[in-house]
Design a protein around this motif. Structure first.
Motif, mmCIF file in Angstrom:
data_model
loop_
_atom_site.group_PDB
_atom_site.id
_atom_site.type_symbol
_atom_site.label_atom_id
_atom_site.label_comp_id
_atom_site.label_asym_id
_atom_site.label_seq_id
_atom_site.Cartn_x
_atom_site.Cartn_y
_atom_site.Cartn_z
ATOM 1 N N ALA A 111 11.321 -2.868 3.074
ATOM 2 C CA ALA A 111 10.773 -1.816 2.214
ATOM 3 C C ALA A 111 11.613 -1.644 0.950
ATOM 4 O O ALA A 111 11.134 -1.155 -0.062
ATOM 5 C CB ALA A 111 10.705 -0.510 2.987
ATOM 6 N N ILE A 114 9.894 -4.410 -1.320
ATOM 7 C CA ILE A 114 8.439 -4.438 -1.475
ATOM 8 C C ILE A 114 7.950 -3.014 -1.665
ATOM 9 O O ILE A 114 8.127 -2.160 -0.795
ATOM 10 C CB ILE A 114 7.778 -5.120 -0.256
ATOM 11 C CG1 ILE A 114 8.161 -6.597 -0.264
ATOM 12 C CG2 ILE A 114 6.266 -4.936 -0.286
ATOM 13 C CD1 ILE A 114 7.671 -7.395 0.917
ATOM 14 N N SER A 115 7.397 -2.749 -2.841
ATOM 15 C CA SER A 115 7.198 -1.353 -3.251
ATOM 16 C C SER A 115 5.869 -0.757 -2.805
ATOM 17 O O SER A 115 5.533 0.345 -3.198
ATOM 18 C CB SER A 115 7.345 -1.246 -4.771
ATOM 19 O OG SER A 115 6.636 -2.277 -5.412
ATOM 20 N N LEU A 116 5.079 -1.483 -2.021
ATOM 21 C CA LEU A 116 3.842 -0.893 -1.483
ATOM 22 C C LEU A 116 3.919 -0.922 0.040
ATOM 23 O O LEU A 116 3.904 -1.997 0.651
ATOM 24 C CB LEU A 116 2.615 -1.667 -1.976
ATOM 25 C CG LEU A 116 1.262 -1.059 -1.594
ATOM 26 C CD1 LEU A 116 1.035 0.264 -2.312
ATOM 27 C CD2 LEU A 116 0.126 -2.020 -1.917
ATOM 28 N N ASP A 117 4.021 0.259 0.652
ATOM 29 C CA ASP A 117 4.339 0.305 2.096
ATOM 30 C C ASP A 117 3.305 -0.410 2.964
ATOM 31 O O ASP A 117 3.640 -1.029 3.961
ATOM 32 C CB ASP A 117 4.511 1.761 2.551
ATOM 33 C CG ASP A 117 3.244 2.593 2.320
ATOM 34 O OD1 ASP A 117 2.330 2.086 1.649
ATOM 35 O OD2 ASP A 117 3.174 3.725 2.821
ATOM 36 N N LYS A 118 2.041 -0.345 2.575
ATOM 37 C CA LYS A 118 1.002 -0.882 3.466
ATOM 38 C C LYS A 118 1.008 -2.418 3.575
ATOM 39 O O LYS A 118 0.300 -2.971 4.400
ATOM 40 C CB LYS A 118 -0.380 -0.416 3.002
ATOM 41 C CG LYS A 118 -0.596 1.085 3.166
ATOM 42 C CD LYS A 118 -0.724 1.469 4.628
ATOM 43 C CE LYS A 118 -0.974 2.956 4.828
ATOM 44 N NZ LYS A 118 0.157 3.804 4.364
ATOM 45 N N VAL A 119 1.755 -3.094 2.721
ATOM 46 C CA VAL A 119 1.708 -4.562 2.763
ATOM 47 C C VAL A 119 3.072 -5.192 3.077
ATOM 48 O O VAL A 119 3.343 -6.327 2.707
ATOM 49 C CB VAL A 119 1.145 -5.137 1.439
ATOM 50 C CG1 VAL A 119 -0.286 -4.696 1.238
ATOM 51 C CG2 VAL A 119 2.012 -4.739 0.253
ATOM 52 N N ILE A 120 3.913 -4.432 3.760
ATOM 53 C CA ILE A 120 5.206 -4.996 4.158
ATOM 54 C C ILE A 120 5.005 -5.940 5.337
ATOM 55 O O ILE A 120 4.340 -5.602 6.317
ATOM 56 C CB ILE A 120 6.181 -3.855 4.526
ATOM 57 C CG1 ILE A 120 6.502 -3.052 3.262
ATOM 58 C CG2 ILE A 120 7.438 -4.399 5.171
ATOM 59 C CD1 ILE A 120 7.235 -1.775 3.521
#
Lengths: 194, 733, 723
Positions: A111, A114-120
Motif C-alpha cells: 500500500a 500503490i495509491s489505489l487500495d482496491k487494486v493492491i
C-alpha cells in the motif's frame, strides 16, 4: 503519406538531447514519430549525446535502462554502469544481482507504493521486488512475481551485432559476448562465495 | 518462377500452402520472390494497382459496418476486412480490428487441411464461415466470413471479413464467457463450414444464430454485415482483374506481400537493438467453488504462467514460451489463431509502412510454443473464450514492452509507446424485465479507448489507446444505455490516484459506475476483465516504475441509493463514492470487491456496480519526477497531495487552484526516502539465500506451485530455474 | 447609370483565411470576380475591398451594386479558425454529475482528421486542444432515461428517474459567473429525450445572470442539437459558444457596411448542410464549414435544376484537397455527424469525401523502395519549387510538362520559375527513380490521377451506385487542368467544367436555398409482435416531435423575418431495422402518422433508401423496424442566379481566341497544343484537342483525342473525338 519534410531537420543531436531529458515539445516529438524513414545514424548520435552528458569517461556501448549503460573499460571488459558511476560487473550477468533488494510481502507494505487500495496485489500470490542502485539508491527496476520466481534478466543486448550492423564492428567480437552468464554468479553464491 | 507456375505445380490448396511455407522459409523471401518484377517494370502502375486493392478493402469496411447491430461495430469499428491471396495471406486489410487479419490465413489453411477445396470445391458465390478457435479464430466471439474471388473461372483469392459479435450463447452470457472449462459450454463454436451459396446465406444458417445465441437478431445482422463487406470487396477486386488481368493481380498481390515483408525486415534491423528480452506475465483464473460439482476437474484456481523470451536479431524475431503452464480446463487456452492475432497487433503501430495492413510480418517470426502448454494446447476440447485476450496480452502486450526497450536502447525514444493490449473490459448482463421479457447483452465501451503507459520522455495518456483498434473510441454512454435498460451510468471519469508512478507517470485509470434502476424480477451482471488486480498487469515495471495496476470491480448491494436519488444526489467520482460510504451517507448491506473476472452477481434496484479500469506502467524512478509534473497532476486533481508526498516526496501547498511544490523540502524528503530504501533493502546475495530457502522448502502457495511444476517439466525453463536457485538435480515438486 | 448596369445582381463572398473572393452575378447571368486580402480584425473592410475590386472590373461603384442587389451571401472560415487557433470565447459547462471528465477524455477520439498512416501509428495520436477548461465544467445531479430498443419492455424514453438538483445548478452557475465565462452551455444526459432538466437549469442560470447584471449567454444542448450522443452534444454546444458568436458579430459588421451603401436585405450565410440563413439564426454553429459545400450546391443548381441532369459527381481540385460530392437522383446526401478541427459534432453536413490532392501537393520519393507518394502536405498558394516552396510538387510537374504556363499564372500576375522546377525534379524525382525526368513526371500525374479516380469511384461505389450513370463536373483552381487524366482512368456518362470553375464555390453559395433542417430523436420501435394499438401509441411521439419542430421552424423564420405563409415544410425520418445502430434518412410523403397505413408508407420509404445503398441480402425486415429521429426541412423561396442563354455560334472559334501554341509532353510524347483564350470562346464553339484553354483563374487541358464543346450556358463539355 511520407513525412520526410517533418523529419529531415528534426533528428538533430540537440533535439535528441531534449528528447532524452524529456524537454522536447510534443509537436517536435511527434514530428520524429512521423518520419517515414528515420535517420539511420540515430544510434551513433544517441551514443554521442549520452557520452557527452555522462559524468564519467568510460566508453558507452549501449544504454540498457533509464540509468544503466554497458560501458567498455580500459581492459576491454564490458560492464554495466549507473548514471551515478556505480558499476554492476559483466553485463552478461543479470545486473539485478548486484543491486540492493527490498521485498514487499504484505498488503501494508504494498500500500506504500500503490495509491489505489482496491487494486493492491494479493501477497499470497506475489511479492514485489524493488532493485536499488547501491551507489545512488535509485530504483532501477521493480518485479511483481510469485515467491521463488527467478530474477528476470530483462535484456541481454547483442552488442557485437549492433556494431556490425552500424558498420563499426568491435575489434574484440566473439560469440561469447552474447551469452547469459547469470548462473555463474548464483553457483558461486551457492558455494557461499560473496 | 512466377506465382501462377507454382499454382500449376501444386494441385491442392494444402500442397500450395505447404510449398509457400517451405519456399519462403528456405529462400527468406515470400514465395522465393527476390525481385519485384512488376514493380520494377512499372513502379507507378504497381502503385496504382496497390492503391486499388487498398481502396477496395477500406470501401468495404466503411460501407458494410453500418449494417451491423452492436455499438461495437458502428461506433467503435470492431470489424475488419481483408483481401487474401489464394493461400490466405493478406496483402491489404482495412482499419478496425487490425489484428484479426492474421487469423484469416490460418482459417484458410484449416479449410485446406480439411480438404474442402477438393470435397466441396472453391465455387463462385459460395459463402464460408468459421469462429472455432481450434481452426484459427481468436475466440468464438470473432466470427469470420470468407468468399472466393473467381475471375473468368480462375480462383484469384479470397475476400474475408471478421467481426466481434455481442453474444455467443455460452454458459455465461455475453461475448466472452469468463467461466468456460471446455468447448461444450463456451458458446456457439462452429468449425469451417459453408453457410450459403450464390451470394445468399442459407435460411437454416440464420436460424442457427437465433436458436444458439441470446442475441439472435443482432448476430444475424452482424453476419449479413460481414457478407455485405465481403461481396463489395470481391466485386471491386473483380474490376481490378478486369483492368489489370488476373495474372497481374495474382503476381501483384504476392509482390506486395514480399515488398511489405522486406520493408518490415529493414525497419526491424534499423530501429531495434538486437538481443534477448525476457518479459513474463502471470494470469490468475478463479474457478474454485464455482462449478465444482458439475466439473470437478475445473474446481480450482490457477496462476497461469506466460514467460515470453524474445530474441531480436538479423531482421527476425523469435518468440519463446518454454515454461508456460500446461493446458487445462479453463477459458484461457490459446490455439494458434488467438496467438498470431495478438502478435500482429504488436507490430502494426510502428512496423507497418504505407497503406497496407498486411500479414507479411509472420514470415519474419519464429514461434516456440511447447505442445500441451496453454499457448499450444494438445487437448482439442479445453475452453478458449479468453484466448483472444491472452493473445493480446502475450503477443501484443508483452511484445510491445520488448519493442519499447529495443527502440529505447537503439535511440528511437519517440517510439517507446505501449498500452494495455486488451484489458478486455467487457461486462455482461442478463435478466428478465417486469413484463417477463428475457434479455441479455454485453458492453464493450471500456475496451474502446484506454489509458496508455508512460513513454521514455512523457507521461502516459488518457483514453488514447486501445489494444485491438488504432481508431480509439469508447462511444456514447447514451448509445450504450439503450442496450442495457436497467443500468444508469452515473460515473464515467478518471479515478484519482489510479496510476503507476514513475519519473513519468502511467496513464490514469478510469471509473465506470452504474446504479441499477428498476431491473425487473431478475437481473445479474458480471465483470469480464482479464486484468486481474490480484497481480500486476505484467511481472516487470519499466526502468524503476511499478508494473501496471490491475482492474477491480465493486458490487454494492442493499444500498439507500433510492432515497439519495429521490433527493437528487448521486456520487460523481469514485473518491466521492468512498467518502459517502465512509461517512455513512451511502449505506450498503454488502460490498463485494472483485479483482478481474467475476461471476454474475444478482443485483436489485438501487444497487451500484462500479468498475475501476486498469492503469499501465510508468517509466523510471518516482523520485526522478520533476516538481512541475507533480504540480500539474495536483492542479488537474489527478493525484492527491498525500500521494505526492508519499510516493514522490513532494511537499505541496495549494493557493486557489494552483499547487506549488517546495523544492528544498522535496529534496530533503527524497534524501530521507533514499535512506529508507537503504535501510529496508539487503544486498541481492543475502536476499537470494533467504528466498532460496523458501524454494528448497517448497513454501509455495498451492496456486503458485504448479508454475514451477510445469516449469520443471520443461527442459529449457526447468534448467534455468534449477540453475538460478542452484537446486539439486533431485529437486522436484 | 452605373446602377442600371448591375441592376438586381446577386453577390456571394467566400472569406478564406487569406483571400476574400467576391462573386457578382449580373441579371444577364454574366459574372465578375473580385478579390481582397481577408481582414482578420474587421471583415467588413475586406468585404468592401473585394466588392470594390469586382465593381471596378465591371466599371461601376460598390454603391451601384449594393443599391439594387437582391441577395448577398457571405461565408467564411472564421469559426473554424477560432477553434483551430484557440481564440474563441470563454465557455463554462454544466453537465450531468459524473461526466465532467468528458472535457479531457473526449470519447477517446484522438485520431480524427489524421492521415491513414498516422491513424495506424497510435503513438502520434493526441486529444485536440480542449475548448473548455476542465475546472469550468460543473456537474449536476438529475437524470431522465433515453429509452431503449426493448421498447415497451422497460421505461419510456424521457422518464425522470432522478430529479434535478437545483442546488448544484445554482452552485455551478455561481462559480462559472465568478470565472467570468462569456457563455454557459448546459448538456445533461438524455436531454434529447426530454429537455425538462436542461430548460429548468437554463431558467435558473438566466435569472442568476440578470441578477448579477451580466451579459453571459446561456445555451442548452437541447436547443443546439437534440440528438443522442452526449459527447457530440457537448462538442456542439462548445462550438456554438466558442465560435458561433464571433461569426454572428462579423456578419453584423458586414451587414452594416452593406446597408451603409444602400443594401436592403439581411446578409446571409451558408450552413454545413448547404442551406443559407441570416445572422439571426440561433444554431449558427452549423455554419462551421461551407467551402466545399458551395460547389456541390452549385453543381446541383447548374446541372440538375437548369439542365435536368439527375446524377452528378461534383469534384473540386484546389491547391490542397480533392473534394468529391454526389447528387443522387437530384438529391444531395447528408451525414448526420462530422469532424471539424479534430472534434466530432453531430451537425448535419452535406456528405463530401476529401483527400489530399491538388497542384500544391508535395511529391515524395522513397529511394529505398522506389515508392512515389503524394502529400499530404501542400504548398498551397506557394505552388512549388517554381514559386515559393522548398519541395517538389504536382505544380512543378504541370509546369515542366507544359500544361501550366509560366506566364499565365493568376493571369500573369505571378511568374513561375520553370528552370528551377526542372532542376529540382531532376535531382529529387528522376534520379532516385533512375528514370527520365519527363517519364517520372508523367508517372507522378498518373499516380495523382488514379488517386483522384479511385476517390471518385469510391464515393460512388461505396454508396452502391455505378460511375457510368454519373455526369462529372470538375472545378476548382486546378480541376480543369487535370480532368483529362482523371477521365483516362474513369468512365462516366459525361464530363464538363465552366469558365468560372475557380470561383465555383462562391457561385454555389449564391445558388443555395434558404432553409433550415431540424431533427429530434424519438426512439420508436416496431417489432412485428407488437399489437397495432401499441404501435400507434408510440407513433404519437413522432407526430408530437414533428409538431414541435414545425413550431420551432416557424419561430426561427419569424425571427429571421419570414412569415408562416412563406415557409414550406418537408418531412422525413431516420429509420433502421431493430438492433441496428446507424439509421438512414428517408423523406416521407406524409406529414403525420395517424394509421398503420401511414406507418407502412413511412417504412416503405426507408426500405427504398436502404436497398438503394446495400445489396438485398443486407435487408432484415424480420427484425422489425425502429424510427430513431424525425426530420423536418423548412425553406422559403430565394432568388438565384439566372443562367444566361447565349445564341449558338458556329463550331469554329474566332481566330482572335487563339493565343498561339505550346509544346506539351503529354503521356511521354512531345506535341504542339493550341492555346485558346477561354473568355473569347462563344456558345456553339468546338475546340479540338490537342489544346489548352486558358483563363486568368484556370487552365483547361484538352488532349489530342478529345474536344471541348461550349454549350449555350458556356458550360464546356469534354468529349471523345469519334475515331
Amino acid at each position: 503519406m511520407a513525412k520526410q519534410q517533418d523529419g529531415d531537420n528534426l533528428a538533430t543531436k540537440e533535439n535528441l538531447l531534449q528528447l532524452i531529458e524529456g524537454t522536447l515539445p510534443w509537436e517536435t516529438s511527434r514530428g520524429l514519430m512521423r518520419m517515414e524513414n528515420k535517420d539511420e545514424d540515430r544510434f551513433q548520435k544517441y551514443i554521442e549525446v549520452l557520452q557527452e552528458r555522462a559524468s564519467w569517461p568510460d566508453k558507452i556501448l549501449v544504454r540498457i535502462a533509464e540509468h544503466l549503460y554497458v560501458v567498455q573499460k580500459k581492459d576491454k571488459s564490458r560492464v554495466v554502469k549507473c548514471t551515478c558511476g556505480q558499476e554492476f560487473g559483466d553485463y552478461r550477468v543479470n545486473w539485478k544481482l548486484s543491486c540492493r533488494v527490498r521485498v514487499r510481502k504484505t498488503e501494508a507494505e504494498l500500500a506504500e507504493v500503490i495509491s489505489l487500495d482496491k487494486v493492491i496485489p494479493n501477497p499470497e500470490l506475489v511479492e514485489a521486488r524493488e532493485f536499488y542502485c547501491p551507489g545512488c539508491l535509485a530504483q532501477l527496476a521493480v518485479e511483481v512475481v510469485p515467491v521463488g520466481y527467478p530474477v528476470i534478466f530483462e535484456m541481454l543486448p547483442d552488442i557485437d551485432q549492433v556494431y556490425r550492423e552500424q558498420g563499426m564492428p568491435l575489434p574484440d567480437q566473439s560469440p561469447e559476448w552474447f551469452e547469459d552468464r547469470t548462473t555463474e554468479q548464483t553457483r558461486l553464491w551457492a558455494k557461499g562465495v560473496k | 518462377m512466377e506465382i501462377k507456375e507454382f499454382h500449376k505445380k501444386y494441385e491442392t490448396l494444402h500442397e500450395r500452402i505447404e510449398a509457400r511455407n517451405s519456399i519462403t522459409k528456405e529462400s527468406g523471401h515470400y514465395w522465393g520472390i527476390k525481385k519485384l518484377t512488376l514493380r520494377d517494370q512499372d513502379p507507378v502502375k504497381f502503385d496504382r494497382f496497390n492503391s486499388r486493392l487498398v481502396a477496395a478493402v477500406l470501401g468495404a469496411r466503411e460501407t458494410a459496418k453500418y449494417v451491423a447491430a452492436s455499438p461495437a461495430m458502428t461506433g467503435m469499428g470492431e470489424l475488419v476486412f481483408g483481401l487474401q491471396t489464394r493461400e490466405g495471406d493478406v496483402p491489404a486489410g482495412s482499419l478496425g480490428l487490425v489484428g484479426h487479419n492474421s487469423t484469416m490465413p490460418i482459417i484458410v489453411e484449416s479449410f485446406a487441411k480439411l480438404g474442402y477445396d477438393v470435397s466441396a470445391g472453391i465455387n463462385e458465390g459460395d459463402i464460408w464461415e468459421c469462429n472455432d478457435p481450434y481452426y484459427g479464430a481468436p475466440h468464438a466471439a470473432d466470427c469470420f466470413t470468407f468468399v472466393p474471388i473467381i475471375y473468368k473461372g480462375q480462383h484469384v483469392g479470397w475476400s474475408g471479413g471478421v467481426n466481434h459479435i455481442g453474444e455467443v450463447g455460452g454458459l455465461i452470457p455475453g461475448a466472452v464467457p469468463t467461466v468456460a472449462p471446455n468447448v461444450f459450454v463456451e458458446g456457439f463454436d462452429f468449425p469451417v463450414l459453408r453457410s450459403g451459396q450464390n451470394d445468399e446465406l442459407y435460411p437454416w444458417w440464420l436460424n442457427q444464430w437465433r436458436r444458439r445465441t441470446r442475441a439472435g437478431d443482432s448476430n444475424v445482422l452482424d453476419c449479413k454485415m460481414r457478407l455485405t463487406g465481403c461481396l463489395m470487396m470481391r466485386n471491386r477486386i473483380l474490376e481490378v482483374c478486369e483492368e489489370f488481368g488476373a495474372d497481374y493481380v495474382i503476381q501483384g498481390m504476392a509482390e506486395v506481400m514480399e515488398r511489405e515483408r522486406s520493408t518490415m525486415e529493414k525497419r526491424l534491423r534499423n530501429w531495434t537493438m538486437p538481443g534477448r528480452y525476457s518479459f513474463p506475465l502471470v494470469q490468475p483464473v478463479k474457478y474454485k467453488g464455482k462449478l465444482g460439482l458439475l466439473f470437478p476437474e475445473a474446481n480450482k484456481d490457477w496462476l497461469l504462467h506466460f514467460p515470453l523470451e524474445a530474441t531480436i536479431g538479423n531482421g527476425r524475431v523469435k518468440y519463446d514460451f518454454n515454461g508456460a503452464s500446461h493446458d487445462d480446463w479453463h477459458h484461457y487456452n490459446m490455439y494458434l489463431g488467438s496467438f498470431r492475432f495478438g502478435v500482429n497487433l504488436a507490430w502494426y503501430p510502428v512496423f507497418i509502412v504505407g497503406e497496407n495492413m498486411h500479414t507479411a510480418n509472420i514470415y519474419l517470426m519464429e514461434f516456440d510454443r511447447p505442445h500441451g502448454s496453454v499457448v499450444n494446447p494438445s487437448n482439442p476440447f479445453v475452453g478458449t473464450p479468453s484466448s483472444a485476450v491472452m493473445g493480446c496480452r502475450t503477443g501484443q502486450g508483452l511484445m510491445m514492452r520488448v519493442l519499447t526497450r529495443a527502440l529505447f536502447s537503439k535511440g528511437y525514444l519517440e517510439e517507446t509507446f505501449a498500452f494495455e493490449a486488451s484489458d478486455f473490459n467487457i461486462y455482461g448482463m442478463s435478466g428478465v424485465f417486469e413484463d417477463g421479457t428475457p434479455w441479455g447483452m454485453s458492453n464493450f465501451s471500456l475496451v474502446g479507448a484506454q489509458c496508455s503507459a508512460a513513454r521514455a520522455f512523457m507521461d502516459g495518456g488518457i483514453s488514447d489507446a486501445s489494444g485491438q483498434n488504432p481508431e480509439t473510441d469508447y462511444g456514447e454512454s447514451e448509445e450504450w444505455e439503450t442496450t442495457e435498460p436497467p443500468l444508469l451510468n452515473i460515473i464515467r471519469g478518471i479515478t484519482k490516484d489510479a496510476c503507476s508512478h514513475g519519473k513519468y507517470r502511467g496513464g490514469m485509470g478510469f471509473t465506470l459506475a452504474h446504479i441499477v434502476n428498476q431491473p425487473g424480477p431478475v437481473f445479474s451482471a458480471n465483470d469480464g476483465c482479464a486484468m486481474n488486480a490480484e497481480v500486476t498487469s505484467h511481472c516487470c515495471g519499466s526502468n524503476g516504475s511499478y508494473p501496471g495496476l490491475g482492474h477491480a470491480s465493486l458490487f454494492i448491494r442493499g444500498t439507500n441509493m433510492a432515497e439519495l436519488m429521490a433527493k437528487g444526489e448521486t456520487p460523481g467520482t469514485y473518491e466521492e463514492l468512498q467518502d459517502w460510504l465512509k461517512s455513512g451517507k451511502l449505506t450498503a448491506k454488502e460490498i463485494i470487491h472483485c479483482k478481474g473476472e467475476t461471476v454474475a452477481h444478482p443485483l436489485q434496484h438501487g444497487d451500484i456496480f462500479v468498475i475501476l479500469a486498469h492503469a499501465p506502467e510508468g517509466w523510471g524512478d518516482p523520485l526522478d519526477r520533476t516538481a512541475q509534473n507533480i504540480e500539474a497532476d495536483l492542479d488537474r486533481d489527478l493525484i492527491s497531495a498525500g500521494t505526492a508526498k508519499k510516493i514522490y516526496g513532494a511537499v505541496a501547498t495549494q493557493n486557489k487552484e494552483k499547487w506549488t511544490v517546495d523544492l528544498a523540502a522535496m529534496e530533503k524528503t527524497r534524501q530521507k526516502l533514499r535512506k529508507d530504501r537503504e535501510a529496508a533493502s539487503v544486498p541481492a546475495s543475502e536476499w537470494w539465500k533467504a528466498e532460496r530457502e523458501a524454494v528448497l522448502n517448497k513454501r509455495f502457495h498451492e496456486t503458485v506451485a504448479p508454475i514451477y511444476r510445469d516449469g520443471l517439466n520443461n527442459e529449457k525453463w526447468g534448467r534455468k530455474w534449477r540453475d538460478f536457485w542452484a537446486l539439486p538435480e533431485t529437486y522436484s515438486l | 447609370m452605373g446602377t442600371e448596369k448591375v441592376k438586381n445582381c446577386l453577390m456571394a463572398f467566400d472569406a478564406g483565411g487569406t483571400m476574400t473572393d467576391a462573386f457578382v452575378v449580373q441579371e444577364d447571368g454574366s459574372f465578375t470576380l473580385g478579390k481582397a486580402l481577408t481582414d482578420k480584425v474587421d471583415q467588413s473592410r475586406s468585404y468592401m475591398l473585394s466588392t470594390k475590386d469586382a465593381a471596378a472590373a465591371i466599371g461601376v461603384t460598390s454603391e451601384d451594386i449594393h443599391k439594387t442587389a437582391l441577395s448577398i451571401n457571405y461565408t467564411g472560415t472564421q469559426m473554424l479558425n477560432a477553434i483551430l487557433t484557440g481564440t474563441g470565447r470563454k465557455v463554462g459547462i454544466l453537465c450531468s454529475r459524473g461526466f465532467e471528465d468528458m472535457a479531457i477524455m473526449d470519447r477517446g477520439l484522438t485520431w480524427l482528421g489524421m492521415s491513414f498512416q498516422d491513424r495506424m501509428h497510435v503513438a502520434t495520436h493526441a486529444h485536440p486542444p480542449a475548448l473548455v477548461a476542465r475546472k469550468n465544467v460543473k456537474g449536476v445531479c438529475g437524470r431522465l432515461v433515453g429509452g431503449s430498443f426493448y421498447a415497451g419492455n422497460h421505461l419510456e424514453s424521457g422518464t425522470e428517474v432522478i430529479p434535478l438538483n437545483e442546488g448544484q445548478v445554482r452552485k455551478g452557475v455561481a462559480e462559472l459567473l465568478d470565472e467570468d465565462v462569456d457563455v454557459i452551455g448546459i448538456v445533461f444526459q438524455c436531454s434529447y429525450a426530454n429537455p425538462k432538466h436542461e430548460l429548468r437549469a437554463a431558467e435558473i442560470a438566466r435569472e442568476m445572470v440578470s441578477q448579477k447584471g451580466k451579459k453571459t449567454i446561456v445555451e442548452t444542448s437541447y436547443d443546439i442539437s437534440p440528438r443522442r450522443g452526449e459527447n457530440m452534444r457537448f462538442k456542439s454546444i462548445l462550438f456554438q459558444g466558442y465560435g458561433a458568436e464571433l461569426t454572428r458579430e462579423s456578419l453584423r459588421l458586414v451587414e452594416e457596411a452593406a446597408k451603409s451603401e444602400g443594401y436592403r436585405f439581411p446578409i446571409q450565410t451558408m450552413l454545413a448542410y448547404g442551406s443559407v440563413v441570416n445572422r439571426h439564426y440561433p444554431r449558427l454553429y452549423e455554419a462551421v464549414v461551407s467551402g466545399p459545400i458551395g460547389g456541390l450546391i452549385g453543381a446541383q443548381y447548374l446541372l440538375t435544376e437548369k439542365l435536368g441532369i439527375e446524377n452528378i459527381v461534383a469534384a473540386d481540385l484546389g491547391g490542397t484537397t480533392w473534394d468529391v460530392g454526389l447528387v443522387v437522383r437530384g438529391q444531395i446526401g447528408v451525414k448526420s455527424e462530422s469532424d471539424f478541427a479534430r472534434h466530432r459534432i453531430n451537425v448535419p453536413v452535406l456528405s463530401i469525401d476529401s483527400i489530399p490532392g491538388g497542384t500544391g501537393m508535395v511529391v515524395h520519393v522513397d529511394t529505398e523502395f522506389k515508392r512515389i507518394t503524394l502529400g499530404p502536405e501542400s504548398a498551397g498558394s506557394h505552388v512549388g519549387t517554381c514559386y515559393k516552396w522548398p519541395e517538389i510538387t504536382v505544380g512543378d510537374v504541370d509546369l515542366i510538362l507544359g500544361y501550366l504556363s509560366e506566364d499565365n499564372f493568376l493571369g500573369g500576375k505571378i511568374k513561375l520559375d520553370k528552370a528551377k522546377a526542372m532542376h529540382e525534379l531532376q535531382t529529387k524525382l528522376a534520379e532516385p527513380l533512375e528514370q527520365d525526368v519527363y517519364e517520372a513526371s508523367a508517372g507522378v500525374l498518373s499516380l495523382l490521377h488514379s488517386k483522384m479516380a479511385d476517390q471518385v469511384r469510391d464515393s460512388i461505389l461505396s454508396k452502391g451506385y455505378y460511375p457510368g450513370d454519373y455526369t462529372l463536373i470538375c472545378y476548382g483552381g486546378s480541376g480543369p487542368m487535370h480532368m483529362w487524366g482523371l477521365l483516362e482512368k474513369l468512365d462516366v456518362a459525361a464530363a464538363c467544367t465552366v469558365p468560372w470553375a475557380a470561383a465555383f464555390s462562391a457561385f454555389g453559395a449564391a445558388c443555395a436555398c434558404y432553409s433550415h433542417r431540424y431533427s429530434k430523436t424519438v426512439s420508436c420501435s416496431y417489432p412485428h409482435a407488437m399489437p397495432d394499438e401499441q404501435k400507434l401509441d408510440q407513433t404519437k411521439r413522432i407526430n408530437e416531435a414533428w409538431k414541435e419542430l414545425e413550431e420551432k421552424a416557424y419561430r426561427d423564420f419569424a425571427e429571421e423575418g419570414y412569415s408562416k405563409d412563406k415557409v414550406q415544410l418537408n418531412y422525413g425520418v431516420q429509420a433502421r431495422y431493430i438492433g441496428q445502430l446507424d439509421s438512414w434518412l428517408a423523406m416521407v410523403p406524409v406529414t403525420r402518422v395517424n394509421s398503420i397505413a401511414d406507418l407502412k408508407t413511412v417504412i416503405d420509404s426507408f426500405e427504398k433508401v436502404y436497398t438503394s445503398i446495400y445489396p438485398v441480402g443486407a435487408r432484415f425486415p424480420e427484425a422489425g423496424y425502429a424510427i430513431t429521429d424525425v426530420v423536418l426541412i423548412a425553406s422559403v423561396d430565394q432568388v438565384k442566379p439566372s443562367l444566361r442563354e447565349h445564341p449558338l455560334e458556329g463550331p469554329e472559334p474566332s481566330k482572335k481566341a487563339l493565343k498561339g501554341q505550346r509544346d506539351v509532353c503529354h503521356n511521354g510524347k512531345w506535341q504542339k497544343f493550341d492555346i485558346w483564350d477561354m473568355d473569347s470562346l462563344r456558345a456553339g464553339n468546338k475546340v479540338q484537342g490537342p489544346a489548352i484553354i486558358e483563363h486568368p483563374m484556370t487552365t483547361f487541358v484538352v488532349p489530342p483525342d478529345r474536344y471541348a464543346d461550349v454549350d449555350k450556358h458556356l458550360v464546356l463539355w469534354y468529349k471523345k473525338k469519334d475515331s
